[in-house]
Scaffold this active site. Structure first.
Site: not given
Ligand code: MSP
Length: 691
Positions: A19, A22, A132, A150, A153, A313
């Site tokens: 999304h 990411h 998490c 949490c 979440h 999500k």
């Molecule tokens: N798998 C772990 C990270 C392991 S790194 C060794 C994780 N994954 S995640 O998919 O949940 O999220 C990863 C990253 O996505 C977040 O740290 C961030 O960089 C980005 N984001 C997810 N949602 C976000 C927003 N709403 N806004 C900005 N960045 C976001 O955590």
């Protein structure tokens, strides 16, 4: 030799589809990597997927898949998405890669060799958030009636009761970490996040950390045997964090590889603030224990929200698909690539790195119209129109005497351009794209003012001998701007440089002795008619964009039709393909028109050459089962569906899909791999009406 540049994004969990949140991290990393490449630095850029852990094991089980099958289906989505939104020159790591697993095991061994007391066996008891994949104390959780939730979440955490576990002696590293942070002021950036970690370390200190689990199996096996015979898998964060190192190792997984020694000390881990503690505490502590170098910086950014809710999500209405947003913004002659550039610009300009940002259409359209269409777009259009109109009679040419005269508009523009090359570069070196763009737009403003001041059309009329120099100055500042926008607006930059007769890859314009590096001989065709790169978004266009994007994420929140055929590649999706806006309230009579019935899946098989479709036969109690073609193959294995009760829209007009006639639609929620079929909570006969 220049210093290597190594930038990483977090590796994304495969229980979600990409999304905008990411995409933000990945796009910022991409822009920084492009900038350093343009400056000739040896640049490495890593992203990937985090594939082990309890939630993946649980999700796979629910779908009748092995965890490996599930991750093999979902991981490529991230890679595909990054390609769709123009991310370039990255390496993609998966934690299920054989080499990564070896490196994780080697890291464990290395810690035990160097510090045997740092890894020990005991039992763990406490709270765990599966979302998490983290252990929490009650002070870190939120009490909700009887349960503990949490904070991220907003769901209850799980009580782990005396699970046998390997522990890492994290408590030993409170002081070494504080010392390292004090000695390396840039270790955690921006400042507010450094303060947060320092205060946490000083006030709370660290407790030892459980680094293995025995209650599930989907992970890298702990390399040391447990004398009690339990099978442990390594804690998913220890596994995941190691990706930044393992990608640099050779196939044998040896820790001292040449690339690791070369790049890792320069690593910048760009992350969201939600995972700051894992990166700035656990990861350096593991590395210290193993005697390995530490990364250069942990660079944290804030969250993107929609109406104040974090894009995630668990909040389907916030989920904006980056490829859909880029598709919706694909206006003008360059189409999709301009959509990508506009999205990148908005994300990087709107919010200083480190702060949270709320996504609104208002701010998006504001940026598009003011900065891209007006400022940059107008400059490009006016300059190229003037140059091509007058070039036959007044070919652009530098006039040294005019520069030598000192204070005049030509000289001011030149000085401004020279300063901008340094100022913008400095901000990008500091990983501050929003400030870099602010500086760059000052130059764009100055160049627009130059046209207003010099009025080349009037000069032409007056046959002013300074016109060739004026056109030359314009061309030169435009070229400088075209180069400097490349990290953020790569497609726009390339097009513009092409129009300026420069087909070489973008490179950073360096200033020499107060002047911008001499312009490569430019051959602007005199008959070139530059098209409008960024047409102003008028109200009808804005409404279409809102529908295309908001319709898309609103669909994630409601029951999505499971037999929707595989969408056309998003990249090609024009704004016109927008979904109609959600209808308002409906009457009971409207609802009664729908014939929803319980069906039982009798057979399920793949549809040849259609990865997302399954061919089902479903018993609706009518004697003859119905054929239904459903777009659920990414979420369900055919075997897992047989015998399942589903809800079918039974009076939908039959429709041809992949050469089959589909005689109904199955209700489901979610999308693609993260999809659940609507359930019937009682064993009712096939054909029963759902009301
Ligand atoms: N798998 C772990 C990270 C392991 S790194 C060794 C994780 N994954 S995640 O998919 O949940 O999220 C990863 C990253 O996505 C977040 O740290 C961030 O960089 C980005 N984001 C997810 N949602 C976000 C927003 N709403 N806004 C900005 N960045 C976001 O955590």
């Amino acid at each position: 030799m220049t210093t290597p540049f190594y930038i990483t994004t977090p590796i994304y969990y495969v229980n979600d589809v990409p999304h905008l949140g990411h995409a933000y991290t990945t796009i910022v990393a991409d822009a920084l990597a492009r900038f350093h490449r343009m400056r000739g630095q040896d640049t490495r850029f890593l992203t990937g997927t985090d594939e082990h852990g309890q939630k993946v094991e649980e999700a796979a089980k629910k779908r009748g898949l092995t965890p490996q099958q599930l991750v093999d289906q979902v991981a490529p989505r991230f890679d595909e998405c990054w390609k769709q939104v123009g991310i370039d020159g990255y390496r993609f790591i998966r934690t299920t890669d054989a080499k990564h697993k070896k490196v994780v095991a080697n890291l464990w061994h290395r810690i035990r060799e160097r510090n045997p007391e740092d890894i020990y066996l005991t039992t763990y008891q406490g709270w765990y958030c599966v979302g998490c994949e983290a252990f929490y104390t009650e002070s870190q959780l939120v009490k909700d009636g009887e349960s503990w939730n949490c904070a991220v979440h907003k769901r209850p955490v799980e009580w782990i009761d005396k699970e046998r576990s390997w522990f890492f002696k994290l408590s030993k590293y409170t002081k070494p970490l504080l010392d390292h942070i004090a000695a390396h002021p840039d270790f955690i950036r921006p400042q507010q996040y450094k303060n947060e970690i320092v205060s946490f370390l000083e006030k709370e200190g660290l407790r030892d950390l459980s680094i293995s689990r025995t209650s599930f199996a989907w992970g890298i096996p702990a390399p040391d045997p447990d004398p009690e015979g339990h099978a442990h898998v390594i804690y998913v964060w220890m596994d995941a964090l190691t990706n930044y190192y393992s990608d640099l190792c050779g196939a044998d997984g040896a820790l001292e590889s040449a690339d690791a020694m070369k790049y890792f000390p320069h690593a910048i881990h760009l992350i969201g603030k939600d995972i700051l503690r894992f990166h700035s505490v656990y990861w350096p502590a593991f590395l210290m224990a193993a005697g390995l170098p530490l990364p250069k910086s942990i660079l944290a950014h804030g969250w993107w929200t929609v109406r104040g809710e974090k894009i995630s999500k668990s909040m389907p209405a916030t989920r904006i698909d980056p490829a859909v947003l880029a598709g919706a913004l694909a206006v003008g002659p360059l189409g999709y690539s301009i959509g990508i550039d506009a999205m990148r610009y908005y994300l990087m300009r709107e919010v200083p790195l480190g702060n949270d940002g709320d996504f609104t259409f208002e701010s998006l359209f504001g940026r598009f119209n003011a900065d891209l269409a007006n400022d940059l777009g107008n400059l490009v259009n006016r300059s190229l129109t003037l140059i091509s109109k007058f070039a036959a009679d007044f070919p652009p040419a530098e006039d040294q005497t005019l520069f030598a005269a000192g204070e005049n508009p030509h000289w001011q523009l030149e000085v401004h351009a020279f300063q901008a090359t340094n100022l913008v570069a400095k901000e990008l070196e500091l990983c501050a794209p929003s400030k870099a763009l602010e500086q760059l737009w000052k130059l764009i403003g100055q160049a627009n003012r130059y046209i207003d001041q010099t009025q080349p059309w009037a000069m032409a009329k007056a046959k002013d001998p300074a016109l060739p120099h004026t056109l030359w100055c314009l061309q030169r500042s435009l070229w400088t701007i075209a180069q400097m926008i490349a990290p953020v607006l790569p497609a726009t930059s390339q097009t513009l440089l092409g129009w300026l007769g420069d087909s070489a890859p973008a490179r950073w314009p360096e200033g020499v002795q107060g002047r911008v590096f001499t312009l490569a001989p430019a051959a602007i065709a005199t008959d070139a008619t530059p098209s409008v790169l960024f047409p102003r978004l008028d109200e009808p266009m804005q409404a279409k964009i809102v529908t295309a994007v908001a319709g898309e994420y609103a669909a994630g929140a409601s029951a999505a039709p499971a037999d929707t055929p595989a969408p056309a590649p998003k990249a090609a999706k024009p704004v016109e393909a927008a979904k109609p806006e959600a209808a308002g309230p409906i009457t009971y009579d409207d609802f009664a028109k729908l014939e929803l019935r319980v069906g039982k899946v009798l057979t399920a098989q793949p549809v040849p050459k259609k990865d997302r479709l399954l061919h089902l036969t479903v018993d609706l109690g009518e004697g003859k089962p119905r054929t239904i073609v459903a777009g659920i193959a990414e979420a369900y294995k055919p075997e897992a569906l047989v015998g399942k009760q589903v809800i079918v829209v039974a009076n939908l007009a039959p429709r041809k899909l992949a050469g089959l006639t589909s005689e109904g639609m199955i209700l489901a929620a979610g999308d693609e791999a993260i999809l659940g079929l609507s359930a019937v909570d009682a064993d009712v006969p096939p054909g029963t009406r759902v009301r």
